[in-house]
Scaffold this motif. Sequence first.
Motif, mmCIF file in Angstrom:
data_model
loop_
_atom_site.group_PDB
_atom_site.id
_atom_site.type_symbol
_atom_site.label_atom_id
_atom_site.label_comp_id
_atom_site.label_asym_id
_atom_site.label_seq_id
_atom_site.Cartn_x
_atom_site.Cartn_y
_atom_site.Cartn_z
ATOM 1 N N UNK A 193 1.152 -3.246 -6.375
ATOM 2 C CA UNK A 193 0.346 -2.271 -5.468
ATOM 3 C C UNK A 193 -1.172 -2.552 -5.160
ATOM 4 N N UNK A 194 -1.497 -2.841 -4.301
ATOM 5 C CA UNK A 194 -2.723 -3.431 -3.806
ATOM 6 C C UNK A 194 -3.798 -2.142 -3.439
ATOM 7 N N UNK A 195 -2.866 -0.946 -2.854
ATOM 8 C CA UNK A 195 -3.755 0.314 -2.575
ATOM 9 C C UNK A 195 -2.939 1.546 -2.653
ATOM 10 N N UNK A 196 -3.695 2.463 -3.308
ATOM 11 C CA UNK A 196 -2.692 3.750 -3.316
ATOM 12 C C UNK A 196 -3.993 4.937 -3.145
ATOM 13 N N UNK A 197 -3.490 5.892 -2.477
ATOM 14 C CA UNK A 197 -4.411 7.082 -2.062
ATOM 15 C C UNK A 197 -3.832 8.228 -2.964
ATOM 16 N N UNK A 198 -4.608 9.383 -2.546
ATOM 17 C CA UNK A 198 -3.932 10.540 -3.352
ATOM 18 C C UNK A 198 -2.631 10.796 -2.928
ATOM 19 N N UNK A 199 -2.050 10.527 -1.458
ATOM 20 C CA UNK A 199 -0.898 10.921 -0.912
ATOM 21 C C UNK A 199 -0.030 9.903 -1.787
ATOM 22 N N UNK A 200 -0.121 8.627 -2.121
ATOM 23 C CA UNK A 200 0.640 7.953 -2.695
ATOM 24 C C UNK A 200 0.647 8.540 -4.353
ATOM 25 N N UNK A 201 -0.284 8.944 -4.924
ATOM 26 C CA UNK A 201 -0.247 9.215 -6.399
ATOM 27 C C UNK A 201 0.663 10.787 -6.350
ATOM 28 N N UNK A 202 0.658 11.506 -5.407
ATOM 29 C CA UNK A 202 1.493 12.666 -5.362
ATOM 30 C C UNK A 202 3.043 12.078 -5.009
ATOM 31 N N UNK A 204 0.770 -1.327 -0.171
ATOM 32 C CA UNK A 204 -0.115 -0.184 -0.042
ATOM 33 C C UNK A 204 0.721 1.224 0.057
ATOM 34 N N UNK A 205 0.532 2.207 -0.858
ATOM 35 C CA UNK A 205 1.158 3.646 -1.075
ATOM 36 C C UNK A 205 0.074 4.407 -0.312
ATOM 37 N N UNK A 206 0.003 4.528 0.915
ATOM 38 C CA UNK A 206 -1.025 5.471 1.489
ATOM 39 C C UNK A 206 -0.459 6.645 2.264
#
Length: 125
Positions: free
Chosen positions: A72-81, A40-42
Motif C-alpha cells: 500500500x503506497x497511500x491510505x487516507x482516513x477513508x482507507x483506515x476506516x 492506494x486505499x483512498x
Amino acid sequence: MGDTGFENHLLAYARLVDPCTATVVATSDAGRLVIAVSGSIDVQASATVADQLGRMIGAGDHERVVLDLSGVEFCDCAGARALLAVHELAEAAGIACTVEGPRPHIRWLLELTGVAAVLGLTPQG
C-alpha cells in the motif's frame, strides 16, 4: 522538473477511467488467509477494497486472516476506516484478523487515527 500539473491531470483521468486504485490478491493455506493489498486505499477505492476484502474473508473457512499492507503506497482516513470495518467483520465471524507490513507513513496514519491499536499493530519508537 516535469510539469506536475499535467501529471496531476493524467492521474485524475486515470481515476475516472478506473476509480479503484488498489489491487487485492488472496492466498490461502492451512486455515490461514493472506490478503495482499497494494496501491492506494483512498476515498475513491475504500468501499471497493472493503467489499473485496469482506467477500474474500466470507468465502472460505479460515481461522486467521492476515492483511498484508506492504504494497500500500497511500491510505487516507477513508482507507483506515475500511480496514477497521474489515477487521470488525472478521472478528464478528470469529476469525482472528491481523495486519502486517505497513510502510512507515501508513503506520503513522493508522496510529494517529487509533486504528493501529484495534488492528493489533504495536507502536514503533
